[in-house]
Design a protein around this motif. Sequence first.
Motif, PDB file in Angstrom:
ATOM      1  N   ARG A 172       0.834  -1.205   0.000  1.00 11.98           N
ATOM      2  CA  ARG A 172       0.000   0.000   0.000  1.00 11.98           C
ATOM      3  C   ARG A 172       0.869   1.255   0.000  1.00 11.98           C
ATOM      4  O   ARG A 172       0.583   2.235  -0.699  1.00 11.98           O
ATOM      5  N   LYS A 173       1.940   1.223   0.761  1.00 11.85           N
ATOM      6  CA  LYS A 173       2.862   2.366   0.821  1.00 11.85           C
ATOM      7  C   LYS A 173       3.519   2.616  -0.535  1.00 11.85           C
ATOM      8  O   LYS A 173       3.630   3.765  -0.980  1.00 11.85           O
ATOM      9  N   ILE A 174       3.948   1.545  -1.206  1.00 12.33           N
ATOM     10  CA  ILE A 174       4.561   1.684  -2.527  1.00 12.33           C
ATOM     11  C   ILE A 174       3.569   2.290  -3.506  1.00 12.33           C
ATOM     12  O   ILE A 174       3.903   3.192  -4.280  1.00 12.33           O
ATOM     13  N   TYR A 175       2.341   1.808  -3.478  1.00  9.05           N
ATOM     14  CA  TYR A 175       1.312   2.282  -4.416  1.00  9.05           C
ATOM     15  C   TYR A 175       0.986   3.754  -4.188  1.00  9.05           C
ATOM     16  O   TYR A 175       0.873   4.537  -5.133  1.00  9.05           O
ATOM     17  N   VAL A 176       0.845   4.154  -2.916  1.00  4.89           N
ATOM     18  CA  VAL A 176       0.464   5.539  -2.595  1.00  4.89           C
ATOM     19  C   VAL A 176       1.607   6.507  -2.888  1.00  4.89           C
ATOM     20  O   VAL A 176       1.399   7.582  -3.460  1.00  4.89           O
ATOM     21  N   GLU A 177       2.833   6.150  -2.499  1.00  2.03           N
ATOM     22  CA  GLU A 177       3.955   7.080  -2.605  1.00  2.03           C
ATOM     23  C   GLU A 177       4.629   7.077  -3.975  1.00  2.03           C
ATOM     24  O   GLU A 177       5.176   8.096  -4.391  1.00  2.03           O
ATOM     25  N   GLU A 178       4.607   5.937  -4.672  1.00  2.00           N
ATOM     26  CA  GLU A 178       5.379   5.828  -5.913  1.00  2.00           C
ATOM     27  C   GLU A 178       4.554   5.443  -7.131  1.00  2.00           C
ATOM     28  O   GLU A 178       5.041   5.529  -8.250  1.00  2.00           O
ATOM     29  N   GLY A 179       3.312   4.990  -6.912  1.00  2.00           N
ATOM     30  CA  GLY A 179       2.474   4.593  -8.028  1.00  2.00           C
ATOM     31  C   GLY A 179       2.574   3.111  -8.339  1.00  2.00           C
ATOM     32  O   GLY A 179       3.513   2.420  -7.910  1.00  2.00           O
ATOM     33  N   MET A 181       3.278   1.567 -11.086  1.00  2.00           N
ATOM     34  CA  MET A 181       4.403   1.141 -11.930  1.00  2.00           C
ATOM     35  C   MET A 181       5.668   0.875 -11.123  1.00  2.00           C
ATOM     36  O   MET A 181       6.593   0.222 -11.617  1.00  2.00           O
ATOM     37  N   ALA A 182       5.717   1.361  -9.879  1.00  2.00           N
ATOM     38  CA  ALA A 182       6.885   1.095  -9.041  1.00  2.00           C
ATOM     39  C   ALA A 182       7.031  -0.399  -8.752  1.00  2.00           C
ATOM     40  O   ALA A 182       8.127  -0.867  -8.438  1.00  2.00           O
ATOM     41  N   LEU A 183       5.930  -1.136  -8.855  1.00  2.00           N
ATOM     42  CA  LEU A 183       5.981  -2.577  -8.623  1.00  2.00           C
ATOM     43  C   LEU A 183       6.692  -3.316  -9.756  1.00  2.00           C
ATOM     44  O   LEU A 183       6.986  -4.505  -9.633  1.00  2.00           O
ATOM     45  N   TRP A 184       6.942  -2.612 -10.859  1.00  2.00           N
ATOM     46  CA  TRP A 184       7.667  -3.220 -11.974  1.00  2.00           C
ATOM     47  C   TRP A 184       9.041  -2.583 -12.169  1.00  2.00           C
ATOM     48  O   TRP A 184       9.621  -2.681 -13.229  1.00  2.00           O
ATOM     49  N   LYS A 185       9.549  -1.958 -11.122  1.00  2.00           N
ATOM     50  CA  LYS A 185      10.919  -1.446 -11.191  1.00  2.00           C
ATOM     51  C   LYS A 185      11.894  -2.598 -11.355  1.00  2.00           C
ATOM     52  O   LYS A 185      11.743  -3.652 -10.726  1.00  2.00           O
ATOM     53  N   GLY A 186      12.888  -2.398 -12.201  1.00  2.00           N
ATOM     54  CA  GLY A 186      13.908  -3.416 -12.391  1.00  2.00           C
ATOM     55  C   GLY A 186      13.463  -4.620 -13.178  1.00  2.00           C
ATOM     56  O   GLY A 186      14.163  -5.633 -13.210  1.00  2.00           O
ATOM     57  N   VAL A 187      12.293  -4.536 -13.848  1.00  2.00           N
ATOM     58  CA  VAL A 187      11.780  -5.710 -14.546  1.00  2.00           C
ATOM     59  C   VAL A 187      12.670  -6.100 -15.729  1.00  2.00           C
ATOM     60  O   VAL A 187      12.809  -7.297 -16.037  1.00  2.00           O
ATOM     61  N   GLY A 188      13.302  -5.121 -16.384  1.00  2.00           N
ATOM     62  CA  GLY A 188      14.176  -5.427 -17.514  1.00  2.00           C
ATOM     63  C   GLY A 188      15.382  -6.256 -17.106  1.00  2.00           C
ATOM     64  O   GLY A 188      15.603  -7.362 -17.639  1.00  2.00           O
ATOM     65  N   PRO A 189      16.204  -5.771 -16.161  1.00  2.00           N
ATOM     66  CA  PRO A 189      17.325  -6.591 -15.686  1.00  2.00           C
ATOM     67  C   PRO A 189      16.880  -7.910 -15.064  1.00  2.00           C
ATOM     68  O   PRO A 189      17.572  -8.924 -15.208  1.00  2.00           O
ATOM     69  N   ARG A 234      19.130  -2.584  -7.089  1.00  2.00           N
ATOM     70  CA  ARG A 234      19.228  -1.129  -6.928  1.00  2.00           C
ATOM     71  C   ARG A 234      17.997  -0.433  -7.519  1.00  2.00           C
ATOM     72  O   ARG A 234      17.463   0.520  -6.939  1.00  2.00           O
ATOM     73  N   LEU A 235      17.536  -0.885  -8.691  1.00  2.00           N
ATOM     74  CA  LEU A 235      16.368  -0.277  -9.318  1.00  2.00           C
ATOM     75  C   LEU A 235      15.108  -0.505  -8.491  1.00  2.00           C
ATOM     76  O   LEU A 235      14.263   0.380  -8.361  1.00  2.00           O
ATOM     77  N   MET A 236      14.978  -1.686  -7.937  1.00  2.00           N
ATOM     78  CA  MET A 236      13.788  -1.999  -7.151  1.00  2.00           C
ATOM     79  C   MET A 236      13.726  -1.222  -5.847  1.00  2.00           C
ATOM     80  O   MET A 236      12.637  -0.970  -5.320  1.00  2.00           O
ATOM     81  N   LEU A 237      14.884  -0.812  -5.335  1.00  2.00           N
ATOM     82  CA  LEU A 237      14.915  -0.161  -4.035  1.00  2.00           C
ATOM     83  C   LEU A 237      15.071   1.351  -4.103  1.00  2.00           C
ATOM     84  O   LEU A 237      15.073   2.015  -3.080  1.00  2.00           O
ATOM     85  N   GLN A 238      15.185   1.891  -5.289  1.00  2.00           N
ATOM     86  CA  GLN A 238      15.327   3.338  -5.365  1.00  2.00           C
ATOM     87  C   GLN A 238      13.955   4.003  -5.267  1.00  2.00           C
ATOM     88  O   GLN A 238      12.926   3.434  -5.592  1.00  2.00           O
ATOM     89  N   LYS A 239      13.949   5.240  -4.795  1.00  3.82           N
ATOM     90  CA  LYS A 239      12.725   6.010  -4.669  1.00  3.82           C
ATOM     91  C   LYS A 239      12.548   6.914  -5.882  1.00  3.82           C
ATOM     92  O   LYS A 239      13.517   7.356  -6.498  1.00  3.82           O
ATOM     93  N   GLU A 240      11.290   7.200  -6.214  1.00  2.65           N
ATOM     94  CA  GLU A 240      10.989   8.083  -7.343  1.00  2.65           C
ATOM     95  C   GLU A 240      11.084   9.549  -6.906  1.00  2.65           C
ATOM     96  O   GLU A 240      10.126  10.312  -6.984  1.00  2.65           O
ATOM     97  N   SER A 241      12.252   9.931  -6.445  1.00  5.11           N
ATOM     98  CA  SER A 241      12.431  11.293  -5.936  1.00  5.11           C
ATOM     99  C   SER A 241      13.277  12.152  -6.853  1.00  5.11           C
ATOM    100  O   SER A 241      13.277  13.378  -6.731  1.00  5.11           O
ATOM    101  N   GLY A 242      14.032  11.509  -7.750  1.00  5.28           N
ATOM    102  CA  GLY A 242      14.908  12.269  -8.637  1.00  5.28           C
ATOM    103  C   GLY A 242      16.137  12.800  -7.945  1.00  5.28           C
ATOM    104  O   GLY A 242      16.910  13.565  -8.526  1.00  5.28           O
ATOM    105  N   GLY A 243      16.343  12.398  -6.700  1.00  7.47           N
ATOM    106  CA  GLY A 243      17.491  12.883  -5.955  1.00  7.47           C
ATOM    107  C   GLY A 243      18.721  12.038  -6.217  1.00  7.47           C
ATOM    108  O   GLY A 243      18.771  11.249  -7.152  1.00  7.47           O
ATOM    109  N   PRO A 244      19.764  12.182  -5.392  1.00 13.29           N
ATOM    110  CA  PRO A 244      20.989  11.405  -5.566  1.00 13.29           C
ATOM    111  C   PRO A 244      20.697   9.906  -5.499  1.00 13.29           C
ATOM    112  O   PRO A 244      19.933   9.443  -4.673  1.00 13.29           O
TER     113      PRO A 244
END
Length: 304
Positions: A172-179, A181-189, A234-244
């Motif tokens: 629920r937290k992932i869906y609310v904060e990141e959307g 599509m965040a559940l498919w982060k890192g799907v390519g690698p 790394r892709l799965m654990l990064q936040k959609e913040s655009g920061g470092p």
Amino acid sequence: MWSSNDNNLGTVVPLAADCEVPWQDCLSSLFVKIGIRSQDKKPGNKFKMDSNSSADVIKVRLQMQLVGQKGPLTGMGNLFFRMLRDEGPKSFYLGLGPALTRSLLYGGMRLGLYEPSKYVCELAFGSTNILVKLASGAFAGSVATALTNPVEVLKVRLQVNPDSKDALGEMRKIYVEEGAMALWKGVGPAMARAAALTSSQLATYDESKRVRSSMVAGVVSTLMTAPIDTVKTRLMLQKESGGPGSYRNGFHCGYQIIRTEGPRALYKGLQPRLLLGAYSTQNAGVLQSNTSRQIGSKFKRHMF
């Protein structure tokens, strides 16, 4: 997110603490029925399951060390005792629910897709040589990973966040904060890694019918795909913040890791990854032999 300086960490709350029958026992019974886990209650079998879960948690923690910077890395043994001291034994079972769920879904789908894919190729090309088997394994692994990627994302998030209360709350937290599509982060690698591992494990065993041969191929493929596994984590654990530390895609992630941490950083968590690779390859070969007789014969009878 977990870091090497986290000392005051919370406790892990069971997913189904109020249930009469623990969810772990329910999944274990299901594993026994479909042949993924032995019904034997000997301590050795429990040790295999326990060490497999612990190695996966340690692998992810090692891969997330010193993100974006160079420095001395904590080894697998030191990390093990630090987790035991600071977080307790329960820390080695973080994300166990999603891990078991993914094992059931991913393992079942890749084994279930391998034989039909092989027979479709036989129908189309009139051959089931090693190249066809490799292609069938790559297809089965990549499709199975693409469909189960949300569970994998949830698993690694729980493994590095001891304060997370439960799997549903984290999702629920992932869906609310990141959307969504965040559940498919890192799907390519993840798909690339699964294609290489599945093709080497299943095709090699199918060709030689020797567990030892497939284990050697599994270890070699693990060494080859370790950088992809690090990028995936790394892709799965990064936040959609655009920061470092924000990565645009897998190639950008790999480039940033090499630039800021050095090439050796792509092999963080290699030791537990090798343990997991040898264990999964041994099981995959035996299960493939069983499923090929059941699924393969039925599929071929209906197709031909």
